[in-house]
Design a protein around this motif. Structure first.
Motif, short mmCIF file in Angstrom:
data_model
loop_
_atom_site.label_atom_id
_atom_site.label_comp_id
_atom_site.label_asym_id
_atom_site.label_seq_id
_atom_site.Cartn_x
_atom_site.Cartn_y
_atom_site.Cartn_z
N GLY A 38 27.50 54.93 7.10
CA GLY A 38 28.47 55.27 8.14
C GLY A 38 28.36 56.73 8.58
N ALA A 39 28.10 57.63 7.63
CA ALA A 39 27.96 59.05 7.96
C ALA A 39 26.71 59.28 8.80
CB ALA A 39 27.90 59.90 6.69
N ILE A 40 25.64 58.57 8.47
CA ILE A 40 24.40 58.72 9.23
C ILE A 40 24.58 58.18 10.64
CG2 ILE A 40 21.99 57.97 9.40
CD1 ILE A 40 21.97 57.98 6.30
N LEU A 41 25.15 56.98 10.77
CA LEU A 41 25.36 56.40 12.10
C LEU A 41 26.30 57.26 12.94
CD1 LEU A 41 25.67 52.61 11.26
CD2 LEU A 41 23.83 53.75 12.51
N SER A 42 27.35 57.78 12.31
CA SER A 42 28.29 58.64 13.02
C SER A 42 27.61 59.91 13.52
CB SER A 42 29.47 58.99 12.11
OG SER A 42 30.35 59.85 12.77
N ALA A 43 26.82 60.53 12.64
CA ALA A 43 26.13 61.77 13.02
C ALA A 43 25.13 61.51 14.14
CB ALA A 43 25.43 62.38 11.81
N LEU A 44 24.38 60.43 14.04
CA LEU A 44 23.38 60.13 15.07
C LEU A 44 24.03 59.72 16.38
CD1 LEU A 44 20.72 58.17 13.01
CD2 LEU A 44 20.53 60.49 13.94
N GLY A 45 25.24 59.18 16.31
CA GLY A 45 25.93 58.74 17.51
C GLY A 45 26.59 59.86 18.29
N SER A 46 26.69 61.02 17.71
CA SER A 46 27.33 62.15 18.40
C SER A 46 26.40 62.75 19.44
CB SER A 46 27.72 63.24 17.39
OG SER A 46 28.71 62.76 16.51
N LYS A 47 26.99 63.12 20.55
CA LYS A 47 26.22 63.76 21.62
C LYS A 47 25.54 65.02 21.10
CE LYS A 47 26.75 65.08 26.44
NZ LYS A 47 27.66 65.24 27.55
N GLU A 90 27.94 67.84 10.85
CA GLU A 90 27.81 66.38 10.72
C GLU A 90 26.42 66.00 10.22
OE1 GLU A 90 28.59 64.94 14.64
OE2 GLU A 90 30.77 65.10 14.43
N LEU A 91 25.39 66.64 10.77
CA LEU A 91 24.02 66.33 10.39
C LEU A 91 23.71 66.75 8.96
CD1 LEU A 91 22.34 67.28 13.77
CD2 LEU A 91 22.49 64.97 12.80
N LEU A 147 20.65 64.73 7.15
CA LEU A 147 19.57 64.75 8.15
C LEU A 147 19.11 66.16 8.49
CD1 LEU A 147 21.03 62.02 10.51
CD2 LEU A 147 19.32 61.73 8.71
N LEU A 148 19.90 67.14 8.12
CA LEU A 148 19.61 68.55 8.37
C LEU A 148 19.96 69.31 7.11
CD1 LEU A 148 18.86 70.13 11.08
CD2 LEU A 148 21.28 70.63 11.27
N THR A 149 19.23 70.38 6.83
CA THR A 149 19.52 71.17 5.63
C THR A 149 19.51 72.65 5.98
OG1 THR A 149 18.94 71.50 3.31
CG2 THR A 149 17.12 71.36 4.84
N CYS A 150 20.30 73.40 5.24
CA CYS A 150 20.29 74.85 5.38
C CYS A 150 19.18 75.37 4.49
CB CYS A 150 21.64 75.43 4.97
SG CYS A 150 21.68 77.23 5.07
N GLU A 151 18.20 76.03 5.07
CA GLU A 151 17.05 76.53 4.33
C GLU A 151 17.22 77.94 3.81
OE1 GLU A 151 13.21 76.09 6.05
OE2 GLU A 151 13.17 74.09 5.20
N GLY A 152 18.30 78.56 4.16
CA GLY A 152 18.52 79.93 3.71
C GLY A 152 19.23 80.73 4.79
N ARG A 153 19.12 82.05 4.65
CA ARG A 153 19.79 82.94 5.60
C ARG A 153 18.80 84.00 6.05
NH1 ARG A 153 25.43 82.71 5.34
NH2 ARG A 153 25.68 84.93 5.67
N GLN A 154 19.02 84.49 7.27
CA GLN A 154 18.23 85.61 7.78
C GLN A 154 19.11 86.47 8.65
OE1 GLN A 154 15.04 83.72 9.98
NE2 GLN A 154 16.01 84.12 11.91
N LEU A 155 18.65 87.67 8.92
CA LEU A 155 19.41 88.58 9.77
C LEU A 155 19.21 88.22 11.24
CD1 LEU A 155 18.83 92.08 8.14
CD2 LEU A 155 20.93 90.74 8.20
N SER A 156 20.31 88.18 11.98
CA SER A 156 20.23 87.94 13.41
C SER A 156 19.85 89.25 14.10
CB SER A 156 21.58 87.45 13.94
OG SER A 156 22.53 88.49 13.88
#
Length: 118
Positions: free
Chosen positions: A14-23, A58-59, A64-73
C-alpha cells in the motif's frame, strides 16, 4: 529481484502504490538516478520545493528512495542527498493482493554512475 508483499524490512504494498500514485513521484525517481538534494530535484522537474519534500518523504517511506548522506549547499547549509533504490518496478494485479517485482540498484552501479558524472 524481490517479490510479494512485505518481508522483514520490505515496505507494505500500500505504501509503494500510494507513493507511486502521487503526482511527480515518477519524475523524482527518474531524476534521482544520481545523488541529488531536494532543491536540485525540485529545480530539475520544476515543482515547488514543499511538494518535492512531501514526495521525497513518501518515496523514502516506501523504500524507493534513500538518503545517501549530506553535503553543503551553495548557501553553506547541510542538505540531504537522495538517490533512488530501484531501477525497475513491476506490479502484478492478477491476485488478491498486488505483487511487486523490483530490480534494485546495486552499489557497484551507483559507484560507476557517480564516476561517469564527475
Amino acid at each position: 529481484m524481490s517479490r510479494g508483499g512485505t518481508t522483514g524490512d520490505e515496505p507494505e504494498s500500500g505504501a509503494i502504490l500510494s507513493a507511486l500514485g502521487s503526482k511527480y513521484s515518477a519524475e523524482i525517481l527518474c531524476a534521482a538516478g544520481t545523488p541529488k538534494s531536494a532543491q536540485a530535484l525540485s529545480d530539475d522537474i520544476e515543482i515547488p520545493i514543499a511538494t518535492c519534500y512531501r514526495r521525497i518523504e513518501e518515496l523514502v517511506d516506501a523504500g524507493l528512495l534513500t538518503c545517501e548522506g549530506r553535503q553543503l549547499s551553495e548557501e553553506g547549509r547541510r542538505t540531504n542527498i537522495y538517490r533512488r533504490t530501484v531501477d525497475e518496478i513491476e506490479i502484478d494485479f492478477s491476485n488478491d493482493q498486488p505483487e511487486f517485482s523490483r530490480k534494485r540498484r546495486t552499489e557497484a552501479k551507483n559507484r560507476l554512475q557517480d564516476q561517469l558524472e564527475d
